[in-house]
Design a protein around this motif. Structure first.
Motif, short mmCIF file in Angstrom:
data_model
loop_
_atom_site.label_atom_id
_atom_site.label_comp_id
_atom_site.label_asym_id
_atom_site.label_seq_id
_atom_site.Cartn_x
_atom_site.Cartn_y
_atom_site.Cartn_z
N LEU A 144 0.83 -1.20 0.00
CA LEU A 144 0.00 0.00 0.00
C LEU A 144 0.86 1.25 0.00
O LEU A 144 0.55 2.26 -0.62
CB LEU A 144 -0.92 -0.01 1.22
N LYS A 145 1.98 1.20 0.72
CA LYS A 145 2.89 2.32 0.84
C LYS A 145 4.30 1.77 1.01
O LYS A 145 4.51 0.84 1.77
CB LYS A 145 2.50 3.19 2.04
N GLY A 146 5.28 2.36 0.32
CA GLY A 146 6.65 1.87 0.41
C GLY A 146 6.92 0.82 -0.64
O GLY A 146 6.44 0.91 -1.77
N SER A 147 7.68 -0.21 -0.28
CA SER A 147 8.05 -1.25 -1.24
C SER A 147 8.13 -2.60 -0.54
O SER A 147 8.20 -2.67 0.69
CB SER A 147 9.39 -0.92 -1.91
N LYS A 148 8.14 -3.66 -1.33
CA LYS A 148 8.27 -4.99 -0.76
C LYS A 148 9.69 -5.21 -0.24
O LYS A 148 10.65 -4.67 -0.80
CB LYS A 148 7.94 -6.06 -1.80
N PRO A 149 9.83 -5.97 0.83
CA PRO A 149 11.18 -6.26 1.34
C PRO A 149 11.96 -7.12 0.35
O PRO A 149 11.41 -8.03 -0.27
CB PRO A 149 10.91 -7.00 2.65
N ALA A 150 13.26 -6.82 0.22
CA ALA A 150 14.10 -7.56 -0.71
C ALA A 150 15.21 -8.31 0.00
O ALA A 150 15.78 -9.25 -0.55
CB ALA A 150 14.71 -6.61 -1.74
N THR A 193 10.08 -1.73 5.25
CA THR A 193 10.18 -1.20 3.88
C THR A 193 8.83 -0.77 3.32
O THR A 193 8.79 -0.01 2.35
CB THR A 193 10.80 -2.24 2.93
N GLY A 194 7.74 -1.26 3.92
CA GLY A 194 6.44 -0.91 3.37
C GLY A 194 5.29 -1.36 4.25
O GLY A 194 5.49 -2.09 5.23
N PHE A 195 4.11 -0.88 3.87
CA PHE A 195 2.88 -1.23 4.59
C PHE A 195 1.91 -1.88 3.62
O PHE A 195 1.80 -1.48 2.46
CB PHE A 195 2.24 0.02 5.21
N VAL A 206 4.80 -4.70 6.87
CA VAL A 206 3.89 -4.73 8.02
C VAL A 206 2.52 -4.20 7.64
O VAL A 206 2.35 -3.52 6.62
CB VAL A 206 4.46 -3.92 9.21
N ASP A 207 1.54 -4.50 8.48
CA ASP A 207 0.18 -4.02 8.26
C ASP A 207 0.11 -2.51 8.46
O ASP A 207 0.75 -1.95 9.36
CB ASP A 207 -0.77 -4.73 9.22
N GLU A 208 -0.73 -1.86 7.66
CA GLU A 208 -0.80 -0.40 7.70
C GLU A 208 -1.35 0.15 9.01
O GLU A 208 -1.15 1.31 9.33
CB GLU A 208 -1.63 0.12 6.52
#
Length: 348
Positions: free
Chosen positions: A124-130, A164-166, A137-139
């Motif tokens: 939803l926000k940010g990017s997927k972990p690589a 890294t993201g939500f 994590v949940d928003e």
């Protein structure tokens, strides 16, 4: 529909009262439906939205996902099984996280899986972990002050992880989910995609559909059954209330229907006008109820488990319209049975 519109305008108060009662019932149904949907997502949103057809778990777990524990060989067994096209490991554990250099902590459900695999949800926000030291994590954790780039630690793990993201609606057992790289030699389950047929693994493991897994989550079925029962009763109440109201109104107009029939107005014409009134009142009240419910939702706190979506609202609205019309059909028999002579004599 001239006759129906004239009557609606002439006896506004009567129909406003009917509409007001239906409006309240419709609002209750929409609000409880939103609450049921919200609680369902809050309890098992990650399972419901999981990009998997089935889950493979330990046979001794009695269909309880959190009680399942299998060796990593279950992943390779699933990948090699007939009808399986994709497979990904999943280990679930309840934990808590702490924001680095602060006392800020939060309870979470940890979903360990292959971060490059099919189970990692859209961002939803940010990017997927690589990397293995990154998490998604949940928003809802944003409400607790967590941001993209924050470093966190787990209560049973001194290693530091970077957010890294939500993701949206990633919840399990009423707690936010944290996705991180699998690091154990045991797995809770193996999520699989199939070619349309059930995976051939039943001799060694339990192969469950997502609905079966949901039923095995503690309190999930009980929560949904209670709320669903309330919704069913509200539909029944709506049908009875409208049936009584329109029946009484029809009986009061019996003499008028007799006069109209004596003047040559057909029964089918009178029925069409009555049906138009039923549908018009129902549609207007449902539309107002939807608008008011969205207003109520806007005033609710952000952490309230209340979710309304277009498909759910459309389905409930259509069902409420059908129930309302069916509940009112009993009054149509009174129109059919009206004898012009008896109705006129009875009105004298």
């Amino acid at each position: 529909m001239f006759l129906a519109l004239r009557e609606l305008l002439h006896t506004k108060l009567r129909y406003i009262l009917i509409g007001f009662i239906m409006l309240l019932v419709a609002m209750l149904i929409f609000i409880i439906s939103g609450l049921a949907n919200g609680l369902s997502t809050d309890n098992a949103g990650s399972i419901k939205s999981m990009d998997a057809d089935e889950l493979v778990i330990d046979q001794d777990a009695d269909k309880q996902l959190t009680d399942s524990l299998m060796p990593n060989t279950a992943v390779s067994d699933a990948r090699e099984a007939d009808n399986v096209t994709k497979a990904a490991p999943l280990t679930i554990a309840m934990s808590s996280i702490t924001k680095q250099d602060t006392d800020q902590d939060a309870d979470v459900a940890v979903f360990e899986t292959d971060l490059q695999g099919m189970l990692v949800p859209d961002v939803l926000k940010g990017s997927k972990p690589a990397e293995s030291d990154e998490v998604l994590v949940d928003e809802s954790l944003q409400q607790d002050g967590y941001r993209v780039g924050d470093t966190i630690t787990f209560n049973a793990d001194d290693a530091a992880y970077t957010i890294t993201g939500f993701a949206d609606h990633e919840r399990f057992s009423h707690t936010p989910v944290v996705y991180r790289e699998t690091s154990h030699d045991k797995v809770s389950a193996v999520a699989i995609q199939t070619n349309g047929s059930t995976a051939d693994l039943s001799s060694s493991y339990d192969v469950l559909s997502k609905s079966d897994v949901l039923d095995g989550i503690p309190s999930y079925s009980q929560e949904q059954a209670s709320l669903d029962m309330m919704i069913v009763f509200l539909f029944v109440i709506a049908a009875f209330v409208l049936a009584v109201f329109f029946y009484v109104i029809t009986m009061q107009k019996k003499a008028q229907f007799g006069v109209l029939k004596a003047l040559g107005i057909s029964t089918s014409y009178l029925i069409r006008n009555l049906m138009f009134q039923m549908v018009a009142i129902s549609v207007v009240c449902i539309a107002i109820a939807i608008g008011v419910t969205y207003g109520v939702k806007a005033m609710m706190p952000d952490d309230m488990p209340f979710i309304m979506n277009t498909a759910n609202m459309a389905g409930v609205s259509l069902l409420l319209l059908v129930v309302s019309v069916l509940g009112s059909l009993i009054s149509l028999f009174q129109v059919i049975k009206v004898d012009p002579v008896e109705a006129i004599e009875g009105g004298e």
